[in-house]
Design a protein around this motif. Sequence first.
Motif, PDB file in Angstrom:
ATOM      1  N   GLY B 633       0.827  -1.211   0.000  1.00 53.02           N
ATOM      2  CA  GLY B 633       0.000   0.000   0.000  1.00 53.02           C
ATOM      3  C   GLY B 633       0.856   1.255   0.000  1.00 53.02           C
ATOM      4  O   GLY B 633       0.628   2.198  -0.770  1.00 53.02           O
ATOM      5  N   ARG B 634       1.880   1.253   0.848  1.00 51.80           N
ATOM      6  CA  ARG B 634       2.761   2.426   0.924  1.00 51.80           C
ATOM      7  C   ARG B 634       3.499   2.648  -0.397  1.00 51.80           C
ATOM      8  O   ARG B 634       3.499   3.755  -0.955  1.00 51.80           O
ATOM      9  N   ILE B 635       4.084   1.583  -0.920  1.00 49.16           N
ATOM     10  CA  ILE B 635       4.874   1.722  -2.159  1.00 49.16           C
ATOM     11  C   ILE B 635       3.986   2.180  -3.309  1.00 49.16           C
ATOM     12  O   ILE B 635       4.338   3.100  -4.067  1.00 49.16           O
ATOM     13  N   CYS B 636       2.824   1.553  -3.442  1.00 49.82           N
ATOM     14  CA  CYS B 636       1.946   1.898  -4.561  1.00 49.82           C
ATOM     15  C   CYS B 636       1.464   3.343  -4.436  1.00 49.82           C
ATOM     16  O   CYS B 636       1.428   4.080  -5.439  1.00 49.82           O
ATOM     17  N   ALA B 637       1.097   3.759  -3.232  1.00 48.02           N
ATOM     18  CA  ALA B 637       0.619   5.132  -3.050  1.00 48.02           C
ATOM     19  C   ALA B 637       1.711   6.132  -3.403  1.00 48.02           C
ATOM     20  O   ALA B 637       1.465   7.145  -4.074  1.00 48.02           O
ATOM     21  N   GLU B 638       2.925   5.831  -2.963  1.00 51.34           N
ATOM     22  CA  GLU B 638       4.039   6.740  -3.287  1.00 51.34           C
ATOM     23  C   GLU B 638       4.249   6.841  -4.788  1.00 51.34           C
ATOM     24  O   GLU B 638       4.474   7.928  -5.331  1.00 51.34           O
ATOM     25  N   LEU B 639       4.167   5.697  -5.461  1.00 50.96           N
ATOM     26  CA  LEU B 639       4.428   5.707  -6.907  1.00 50.96           C
ATOM     27  C   LEU B 639       3.301   6.380  -7.681  1.00 50.96           C
ATOM     28  O   LEU B 639       3.542   7.115  -8.647  1.00 50.96           O
ATOM     29  N   VAL B 640       2.075   6.131  -7.280  1.00 50.79           N
ATOM     30  CA  VAL B 640       0.937   6.689  -8.016  1.00 50.79           C
ATOM     31  C   VAL B 640       0.862   8.206  -7.849  1.00 50.79           C
ATOM     32  O   VAL B 640       0.629   8.946  -8.805  1.00 50.79           O
ATOM     33  N   PHE B 641       1.113   8.666  -6.631  1.00 51.50           N
ATOM     34  CA  PHE B 641       0.967  10.105  -6.369  1.00 51.50           C
ATOM     35  C   PHE B 641       2.295  10.874  -6.465  1.00 51.50           C
ATOM     36  O   PHE B 641       2.296  12.066  -6.738  1.00 51.50           O
ATOM     37  N   GLY B 642       3.381  10.146  -6.202  1.00 51.08           N
ATOM     38  CA  GLY B 642       4.648  10.840  -6.024  1.00 51.08           C
ATOM     39  C   GLY B 642       5.179  11.543  -7.254  1.00 51.08           C
ATOM     40  O   GLY B 642       5.987  12.465  -7.136  1.00 51.08           O
ATOM     41  N   TYR B 643       4.782  11.099  -8.427  1.00 56.40           N
ATOM     42  CA  TYR B 643       5.304  11.721  -9.648  1.00 56.40           C
ATOM     43  C   TYR B 643       4.351  12.772 -10.217  1.00 56.40           C
ATOM     44  O   TYR B 643       4.577  13.292 -11.295  1.00 56.40           O
ATOM     45  N   ARG B 644       3.271  13.041  -9.514  1.00 49.50           N
ATOM     46  CA  ARG B 644       2.328  14.098  -9.955  1.00 49.50           C
ATOM     47  C   ARG B 644       2.744  15.414  -9.300  1.00 49.50           C
ATOM     48  O   ARG B 644       3.204  15.423  -8.162  1.00 49.50           O
ATOM     49  N   ARG B 645       2.577  16.473 -10.000  1.00 48.77           N
ATOM     50  CA  ARG B 645       2.910  17.785  -9.438  1.00 48.77           C
ATOM     51  C   ARG B 645       1.831  18.192  -8.443  1.00 48.77           C
ATOM     52  O   ARG B 645       0.634  18.030  -8.719  1.00 48.77           O
ATOM     53  N   HIS B 646       2.254  18.651  -7.299  1.00 43.72           N
ATOM     54  CA  HIS B 646       1.270  19.073  -6.298  1.00 43.72           C
ATOM     55  C   HIS B 646       0.660  20.396  -6.742  1.00 43.72           C
ATOM     56  O   HIS B 646       1.387  21.304  -7.167  1.00 43.72           O
ATOM     57  N   PRO B 647      -0.678  20.558  -6.671  1.00 48.27           N
ATOM     58  CA  PRO B 647      -1.295  21.834  -7.042  1.00 48.27           C
ATOM     59  C   PRO B 647      -0.716  22.977  -6.206  1.00 48.27           C
ATOM     60  O   PRO B 647      -0.337  22.784  -5.047  1.00 48.27           O
ATOM     61  N   SER B 648      -0.691  24.138  -6.809  1.00 52.81           N
ATOM     62  CA  SER B 648      -0.071  25.285  -6.143  1.00 52.81           C
ATOM     63  C   SER B 648      -1.030  26.460  -6.139  1.00 52.81           C
ATOM     64  O   SER B 648      -1.850  26.617  -7.051  1.00 52.81           O
ATOM     65  N   TRP B 649      -0.920  27.293  -5.120  1.00 53.62           N
ATOM     66  CA  TRP B 649      -1.750  28.511  -5.085  1.00 53.62           C
ATOM     67  C   TRP B 649      -1.333  29.479  -6.204  1.00 53.62           C
ATOM     68  O   TRP B 649      -2.086  30.320  -6.631  1.00 53.62           O
ATOM     69  N   ASP B 650      -0.080  29.276  -6.656  1.00 51.16           N
ATOM     70  CA  ASP B 650       0.436  30.224  -7.648  1.00 51.16           C
ATOM     71  C   ASP B 650       0.074  29.838  -9.081  1.00 51.16           C
ATOM     72  O   ASP B 650       0.096  30.663  -9.971  1.00 51.16           O
ATOM     73  N   ALA B 651      -0.204  28.548  -9.316  1.00 46.58           N
ATOM     74  CA  ALA B 651      -0.503  28.118 -10.685  1.00 46.58           C
ATOM     75  C   ALA B 651      -1.954  28.451 -11.013  1.00 46.58           C
ATOM     76  O   ALA B 651      -2.863  28.097 -10.249  1.00 46.58           O
ATOM     77  N   GLU B 652      -2.138  29.066 -12.138  1.00 48.54           N
ATOM     78  CA  GLU B 652      -3.472  29.595 -12.452  1.00 48.54           C
ATOM     79  C   GLU B 652      -4.524  28.493 -12.519  1.00 48.54           C
ATOM     80  O   GLU B 652      -5.600  28.600 -11.950  1.00 48.54           O
ATOM     81  N   GLY B 653      -4.167  27.418 -13.186  1.00 49.70           N
ATOM     82  CA  GLY B 653      -5.139  26.332 -13.351  1.00 49.70           C
ATOM     83  C   GLY B 653      -5.552  25.740 -12.017  1.00 49.70           C
ATOM     84  O   GLY B 653      -6.735  25.465 -11.771  1.00 49.70           O
ATOM     85  N   ASP B 654      -4.595  25.559 -11.141  1.00 46.08           N
ATOM     86  CA  ASP B 654      -4.879  24.974  -9.839  1.00 46.08           C
ATOM     87  C   ASP B 654      -5.789  25.901  -9.036  1.00 46.08           C
ATOM     88  O   ASP B 654      -6.746  25.481  -8.393  1.00 46.08           O
ATOM     89  N   TYR B 655      -5.457  27.160  -9.088  1.00 49.68           N
ATOM     90  CA  TYR B 655      -6.183  28.174  -8.330  1.00 49.68           C
ATOM     91  C   TYR B 655      -7.633  28.256  -8.805  1.00 49.68           C
ATOM     92  O   TYR B 655      -8.566  28.300  -8.009  1.00 49.68           O
TER      93      TYR B 655
END
Lengths: 266, 742
Positions: B633-655
């Motif tokens: 569970g730990r390894i899979c969660a890290e791999l699935v989420f770990g390579y995605r960019r975390h949304p940012s308050w500064d990025a227009e699309g995320d905001y």
Amino acid sequence: MSVSYQIVVCAGLAPDPLQTLEPVPGPALKNELALPAVLDPWAAHALYEAAHLAKSRPGSKVYLVALAPKAKLQQVMMTVAQKLPFELIALDGPMSGFADAAEVAAALSAAVSGIAGLDRERWLLFGGWESATRGAGATMQMLAERLGIIDQFLAVDELRVEEDGSLRVWERVEGGGHQVSLCEGPPAMLAWATGRLPEPVNNPQIGMANMRGVMPALQRARPAPPLGGGIEYRKVALPAQQRQTRVVKDAAPEEIARELAAWIRE
Amino acid sequence: MRATAIGKETQTLRTLPGDDVRQILWRFGDRFDLQMLVQSVRAVARGPVARAVANGARHSHQWTKEKDDLLREFDAAGITSVFLDPEFGGYLAGPKNLALALTAFELAWVDAGAATASLAGCLGLAPIHERGTPEQKAEYMSRSAPGGDRTPLRGAFCLTEPIPYVGVETGLLSGKVRIAEWREGQEPLLHVTKRGRFITNMDFAGFVTAAVDSGDPKIHGSCMVILEKTDAGVFDPGAPARKLVHQLSSTTDPIFDLTVPASRIVGGYTIEDGVVVPNYSHSEIIEAVFRRTRVTVGLMTAAKLLSAVEPLIRYHRERFRGGESVPPGSPRFELGLQQREDVLHRLLEVWSTGEAAASLGFSTARLFDELDPLEREKERVLAAQGVHGGTALFKALRKRQPDAIECLTLAAQPAGRRNQERYDALAADPVVRFLALDAQANVLCPAVKLWNTGHGANVLREAVSLMGGYGITEDCPGFLGYKWMDAQLEATYEGPEAVQRRQLSLTMTNEVFLAQFKLWIGEMRRIAARYPGSGACALATAMELWLWTLNHLQKATDAAGVKLYSGNRQGVTFPLADALCWLLASRAQILDVVELAEQGPSHPVVSEGLEGLQNFFTDLCHAQAARAAGEVGRICAELVFGYRRHPSWDAEGDYQGCYQEDELIAIESLVPGMSAWTPDMIREDGSHASKAGPCARMDGLHDFTRLRAKLDGCLTGSLLARDRAAHALAHVMIPQALDYPA
């Protein structure tokens, strides 16, 4: 004079006497039957002496007559069968020191009598003088009597075959000494103490050859007649445990030796 | 098997499992030849080997007389000849993977160096056994058999890649072979030069199978050659390696500069256009060799883990005895450190890791025993069709993969509902059967080597720590300190962890294996239905999660749009390989315990006390399955989420993806409470919650999160199982002393 022998070795099983179970904390018995089984050590000495004798006398043959639980006997055979060539005659029975010696002797006698082609002129009956399963030390004599073997030797430590075919036998007596007897020749019963010859090393090729006979022998092992039918046990109790341990620190070796010597003299 | 809390009437473990139990678990109850082998090897391991270790034989790098004497013990006990077929002086007919595995296990129970010494001879012979010509087999196998007073010819295996690629790139070799002399109409003579490094058995080897590359245009590619001590030239064993571990085996850096006939090329050769073309390249040979021998190495570490259990229990119980303030009969006297939960739980992890490692190793050894004859049959069938080695063979096998997948699918269907005629035809086809087993073997072999030795070494450290300061002394019962250090070598030789992970990252995506893996998930569910306390259900869910993650990663890209699952992304492939190993080990353990549950009642010895034993082993399985599920569970969660960019308050699309405060007020008026489900909100003044950015979105990952949540739920009850097993540990009877000097 070169003589070959038919050596019938009688053996039972015992919980490995080199191991003992740590008692379970709390009110429980320690169950020695849960230990791995081995060939009864006294009988094992007899078997190994038979192996050396048979090896030195070409044409000799060893028969192993074993009264034991079949499944446990099979496990033990995985080691024993690698040590010397033999023919197994298995009797499926209990592994217990509470079995009556006369009944065990009767069962063994029937099995030995059933071996085809036994020649009294070449026949030696071997077994353990004692047993690690709290045996009475009387089974082999009773068996020899039933089989009509008059020359009986107890607590044997050495057997030497003389030039003329006679048997020189060393029996253990008090004080670390031996009584040496000369016997004309077979048939004779030798109930062994520890013997003097080493345990043969395992040889898997001997084991593989033995197994061709051992496995069928185990499969056709007949149940031994019920043992203990004529005996009523009034009371059974655990042997009293005696613990005399003292923890002494920094004692000089001479002081320890003096104390031990005094204890031995007592 | 049950899943209840500890009850007064619950039966529990009475004694440590003996040979009868092991024979059922590891499936050699009907093989008396192997049972004899075990006893024979054990007598050597717990006798002469243990005495040598206790007497300090490990304290020297040199090959001493004391160590050399052990070779005679191996000869007499049949250990040297276990690898040989009966026609060459051996005593075991048929495949010998399980036999070698049991041999290594028994020796490593006391000292893994002794196991290495015994097995290195087999390794030296293995190239000849696997790919040698009939003449080479007859010659070297026969001379390697002990007999009478004759000293057997002992072999060594010499691969050695050039530094700094040691152990990582087997495609590069340090040795060269050239034509020394080639007279018209006669066999060529070869000049072989090679410097080996860390080569086992060289102090006494009479021959070496050495991997060499061509240094001559008249020799094609690479090959393995047989070098004998008596050949013309230099056969120098070299200086001993100053290793810290496995000191009962001989390891040196040898030098060879020899002239040998071309008939020494393993597997023979042909002459094509005036060029010597070996029938097998060195890599083809070592692939056939290592895929088998690595399993035995994995089992060495498993043996050491299981061997640690008894001395640790004894140490914990007796820890306070003898002190004046601890009277006999008091809980502190009787239980010692076992009064404390921590000690019990940590020892359970040592034990369950050992059980899982042994189950995985022995099941793989059995699989190779099944595969060996099938491989030869497959070669025969394809040769009859005109397909021989190399690319043609690869293509022919690839073409049959759909058949193998279909066969597996049909096998999983009920007999009445499948196309029986088609299934029978496929199941009888040796090529199809080979493909199915080979796909498993290609995953299981590196899994055994990687998980047993890598994770096993970590757990052995735990075993040492459980012995306190005593653990890192020479007097430690069971030689645990030595065993821990030795495990590090087992994790390294015959291909270190990175090599195994790399191989797994390729083989675990094989379609045939994945088809098999899906069936295993169903198998675990069915077992869970029959044995609900085994942890099989949690494991099945973890397997589903792993499979989902693999499929996802094979298609997914990282934040920069770069493909995730590729050979170079070892940060992706290697952890996924690790996760798979946890699953495979736990599955093997569960299958063995199911076997015990089904065969035990009819066994005259095991049936007595079976209920308690079964309960304990089931709880051990459950705890291990939960541990595996947690890792996955730990390894899979890290791999699935770990390579995605975390949304940012500064990025227009995320905001812009966040709710505005007035929007939420409007929604709340329509659906009261709805705003509680929205993760992020931008207030009217543009401010937001004080955190790294808007919460990560789960687009396309809902199946994953559902499976992950399900897996978390599947852990229910696993720690109750651990508590029950811990209770058993504190009550099991053990012998009062080890059965070997230590």
